[in-house]
Design an enzyme around this catalytic site. Structure first.
Site, short mmCIF file in Angstrom:
data_model
loop_
_atom_site.label_atom_id
_atom_site.label_comp_id
_atom_site.label_asym_id
_atom_site.label_seq_id
_atom_site.Cartn_x
_atom_site.Cartn_y
_atom_site.Cartn_z
N THR A 133 -24.42 18.91 -34.59
CA THR A 133 -24.51 20.16 -33.83
C THR A 133 -25.47 21.15 -34.49
O THR A 133 -25.66 21.12 -35.71
CB THR A 133 -23.10 20.78 -33.73
OG1 THR A 133 -23.22 22.11 -33.27
CG2 THR A 133 -22.39 20.82 -35.07
N ASP A 134 -25.98 22.07 -33.69
CA ASP A 134 -26.81 23.15 -34.25
C ASP A 134 -25.97 24.16 -35.03
O ASP A 134 -26.50 24.96 -35.80
CB ASP A 134 -27.60 23.87 -33.14
CG ASP A 134 -26.74 24.52 -32.06
OD1 ASP A 134 -25.49 24.37 -32.09
OD2 ASP A 134 -27.31 25.17 -31.16
N GLU A 135 -24.63 24.09 -34.86
CA GLU A 135 -23.77 25.11 -35.48
C GLU A 135 -23.78 25.01 -37.01
O GLU A 135 -23.38 25.95 -37.70
CB GLU A 135 -22.35 25.02 -34.93
CG GLU A 135 -22.36 25.15 -33.41
CD GLU A 135 -21.00 25.41 -32.77
OE1 GLU A 135 -20.08 25.87 -33.45
OE2 GLU A 135 -20.89 25.13 -31.56
N TYR A 159 -14.97 24.12 -37.95
CA TYR A 159 -15.64 23.05 -37.20
C TYR A 159 -17.02 22.78 -37.75
O TYR A 159 -17.36 21.65 -38.12
CB TYR A 159 -15.73 23.42 -35.70
CG TYR A 159 -16.73 22.59 -34.94
CD1 TYR A 159 -16.54 21.22 -34.77
CD2 TYR A 159 -17.89 23.16 -34.40
CE1 TYR A 159 -17.48 20.44 -34.08
CE2 TYR A 159 -18.82 22.40 -33.71
CZ TYR A 159 -18.61 21.03 -33.55
OH TYR A 159 -19.54 20.26 -32.88
N LYS A 163 -18.59 19.47 -39.72
CA LYS A 163 -19.74 18.70 -39.22
C LYS A 163 -20.86 18.70 -40.28
O LYS A 163 -21.52 17.69 -40.48
CB LYS A 163 -20.27 19.30 -37.91
CG LYS A 163 -19.37 19.10 -36.70
CD LYS A 163 -19.17 17.65 -36.31
CE LYS A 163 -20.41 17.01 -35.72
NZ LYS A 163 -20.14 15.63 -35.23
P1 NAD Z 1 -15.08 15.86 -27.28
O1 NAD Z 1 -14.08 16.65 -28.06
O2 NAD Z 1 -15.16 16.02 -25.81
O3 NAD Z 1 -14.88 14.30 -27.56
C1 NAD Z 1 -14.60 13.78 -28.83
C2 NAD Z 1 -14.09 12.35 -28.63
O4 NAD Z 1 -13.83 11.79 -29.93
C3 NAD Z 1 -12.76 12.28 -27.87
O5 NAD Z 1 -12.83 11.25 -26.90
C4 NAD Z 1 -11.73 11.97 -28.93
O6 NAD Z 1 -10.63 11.20 -28.44
C5 NAD Z 1 -12.56 11.16 -29.93
N1 NAD Z 1 -12.02 11.22 -31.30
C6 NAD Z 1 -11.58 12.31 -31.97
N2 NAD Z 1 -11.16 11.95 -33.19
C7 NAD Z 1 -11.37 10.61 -33.30
C8 NAD Z 1 -11.17 9.66 -34.35
N3 NAD Z 1 -10.64 10.02 -35.52
N4 NAD Z 1 -11.51 8.38 -34.13
C9 NAD Z 1 -12.02 7.98 -32.92
N5 NAD Z 1 -12.22 8.83 -31.90
C10 NAD Z 1 -11.92 10.13 -32.10
O7 NAD Z 1 -16.48 16.19 -27.98
P2 NAD Z 1 -17.94 16.23 -27.35
O8 NAD Z 1 -18.20 17.58 -26.86
O9 NAD Z 1 -18.13 15.07 -26.48
O10 NAD Z 1 -18.81 16.04 -28.68
C11 NAD Z 1 -19.18 14.74 -29.14
C12 NAD Z 1 -19.97 14.89 -30.42
O11 NAD Z 1 -21.13 15.68 -30.17
C13 NAD Z 1 -19.21 15.58 -31.54
O12 NAD Z 1 -19.52 14.94 -32.75
C14 NAD Z 1 -19.73 17.01 -31.52
O13 NAD Z 1 -19.67 17.59 -32.80
C15 NAD Z 1 -21.16 16.77 -31.09
N6 NAD Z 1 -21.80 17.88 -30.37
C16 NAD Z 1 -21.16 18.46 -29.29
C17 NAD Z 1 -21.81 19.49 -28.60
C18 NAD Z 1 -21.18 20.13 -27.39
O14 NAD Z 1 -21.72 21.11 -26.85
N7 NAD Z 1 -20.06 19.63 -26.87
C19 NAD Z 1 -23.08 19.92 -29.02
C20 NAD Z 1 -23.68 19.31 -30.11
C21 NAD Z 1 -23.04 18.28 -30.77
P1 TYD Z 2 -17.63 27.21 -26.50
O1 TYD Z 2 -17.80 26.60 -25.15
O2 TYD Z 2 -16.26 27.18 -27.14
O3 TYD Z 2 -18.71 26.54 -27.46
P2 TYD Z 2 -19.18 26.96 -28.99
O4 TYD Z 2 -18.17 27.85 -29.59
O5 TYD Z 2 -19.23 25.62 -29.65
O6 TYD Z 2 -20.53 27.61 -28.84
O7 TYD Z 2 -18.08 28.71 -26.42
C1 TYD Z 2 -19.37 29.07 -25.96
C2 TYD Z 2 -19.50 30.56 -26.13
O8 TYD Z 2 -18.59 31.21 -25.23
C3 TYD Z 2 -19.11 31.04 -27.53
O9 TYD Z 2 -19.97 32.13 -27.87
C4 TYD Z 2 -17.68 31.54 -27.34
C5 TYD Z 2 -17.67 32.04 -25.92
N1 TYD Z 2 -16.37 31.93 -25.22
C6 TYD Z 2 -15.85 33.03 -24.52
O10 TYD Z 2 -16.48 34.12 -24.49
N2 TYD Z 2 -14.66 32.90 -23.87
C7 TYD Z 2 -13.95 31.73 -23.90
O11 TYD Z 2 -12.82 31.68 -23.32
C8 TYD Z 2 -14.49 30.59 -24.60
C9 TYD Z 2 -13.75 29.28 -24.65
C10 TYD Z 2 -15.71 30.75 -25.24
#
Ligand code: NAD
Ligand code: TYD
Length: 356
Positions: A133-135, A159, A163
């Protein structure tokens, strides 16, 4: 040939598996623990597809991972598995340490053991792609340039810290053991199958249910939004042609303040499914107590990926967000199925003490 995808029942992982099998005949072993965020229903269309083997299990289970790698003669691993929600990491960081740090470590150990046993040609061709992630880069001020791959790591939440730790381990396994790794650091994703605890699906769902749309703080925090299928295409491209040991930032060049995102959602919903009283869904916007340590701005410079590998997102925010709202309107049954008892107790925990 077979790839191992971890976390392939989650939001991005399931989109990746569906897109992968739509584009190629290479089999996928999908290892997922099925936490609250994992949903086999996302993969329902693959139920009778022999190219998809689903395994319920933990990336931290060394023996299981090694067995899967060996039995399926896996040529690449794409690691999505993680705890992924910042607010949950604030309420309870333990699971994030377990999966994102210890789980990634054990996965790396199993992959290292398997990789050591391959012949030279297979060793050279093997890849482990770690999805991050960019975070991990921390928070930007308004006028700072977007995150480049060379930015210092400054994670601010449990989180992002977990990561960051996994990214460092992946890097170390390349430098120390020669493991052929790739890392992608992506901005905020949105699109189909997004669990409705995150801003965009939560607000769509709350709008339709007549509930408040909770804006943390002043709503001026900025995120750089990428349609999930563009993230998946970037991962496929990096896996195919990325330089071993390198990091690639992935982003949509779509910086938006949260309040603007929610107003855009409301405007699309007003058009596609107007409220019965004729008023705008924007009336439901409610300001609530901010997230502790809330990062102000994320922005990604995806120039390296474009220059080196020719990748660009296909969707603009305007096209992607409209597709997303349309998907949620057509898949209310999917949403209703994930709104289980567990989900309700999460809402109570996260929103009960945020006074509007
Ligand atoms: P998500 O929470 O929707 O899915 C995570 C999946 O991993 C779930 O299906 C969960 O059951 C599985 N999981 C959790 N712990 C596990 C373990 N110990 N063993 C096997 N499986 C396990 O997350 P997402 O949004 O799909 O993100 C996927 C990846 O991409 C993550 O690594 C996250 O850090 C990264 N990422 C997400 C975003 C975003 O905006 N959602 C952006 C950048 C990077
Ligand atoms: P989120 O979807 O949780 O992603 P991330 O924290 O990984 O960026 O949140 C996106 C942005 O929206 C973040 O700045 C937090 C804000 N946010 C709200 O303002 N209200 C909400 O109920 C949630 C879940 C997030």
């Amino acid at each position: 040939m077979t790839i191992l995808v971890t976390g392939g029942a989650g939001f991005i992982g399931s989109n990746f598996v569906l897109d992968w099998l739509a584009a190629s005949d290479e089999a996928v072993v999908n290892l997922d623990k099925l936490t609250y965020a994992g949903n086999p229903e996302n993969l329902a269309s693959l139920r009778d597809d022999a190219r998809h083997v689903f395994v319920k299990g933990d990336i931290g289970d060394y023996a299981l991972v090694l067995d899967l790698l060996t039995r399926h003669r896996v040529r690449a691993v794409v690691n999505f598995a993680a705890e992924s929600h910042v607010d949950r990491s604030i309420h309870g960081p333990e699971d994030f340490i377990q999966t994102n740090i210890l789980g990634s470590f054990r996965l790396l150990e199993a992959v290292r053991c398997y990789w050591n046993g391959l012949d030279d040609a297979e060793k050279n061709a093997f890849r482990l792609l770690h999805v991050s992630t960019d975070e991990v880069y921390g928070s930007l001020a308004k006028t700072d340039p977007p995150f480049a791959e060379s930015n210092q790591y400054q994670p601010n939440s449990p989180y992002s810290a977990s990561k960051a730790a996994s990214d460092h381990l992946v890097r170390a396994y390349h430098h120390t053991y020669g493991l052929p790794v790739l890392t992608t650091n992506c901005s905020n994703n949105y699109g189909p199958y997004h669990f409705p605890e995150k801003l965009i699906p939560l607000c769509i769902q709350n709008a339709l249910s007549g509930k408040p749309l909770p804006i943390y703080g002043d709503g001026q925090q900025i995120r750089d939004w990428l349609y999930v299928k563009d993230h998946c295409s970037a991962i496929r491209r990096v896996l195919e042609a990325g330089r071993v040991g390198e990091v690639y930032n992935v982003g949509g060049w779509n910086e938006k303040a949260n309040l603007e995102v929610v107003h855009t959602l409301c405007a699309i919903l007003d058009e596609l499914q107007p409220r019965a009283d004729g008023k705008s869904y924007a009336e439901q916007i409610t300001y609530v107590t901010d997230r502790p340590g809330h990062d102000r701005r994320y922005a990604i410079d995806a120039g390296k990926l474009e220059r080196e590998l020719g990748w660009k997102p296909a969707e603009s925010f305007e096209t992607g967000i409209r597709k997303t709202v349309q998907w949620y309107l057509r898949h209310q049954d999917w949403v209703n199925n994930v709104l289980s008892g567990d989900y309700q107790s999460w809402l109570d925990k996260n929103y009960a003490n945020r006074h509007g």
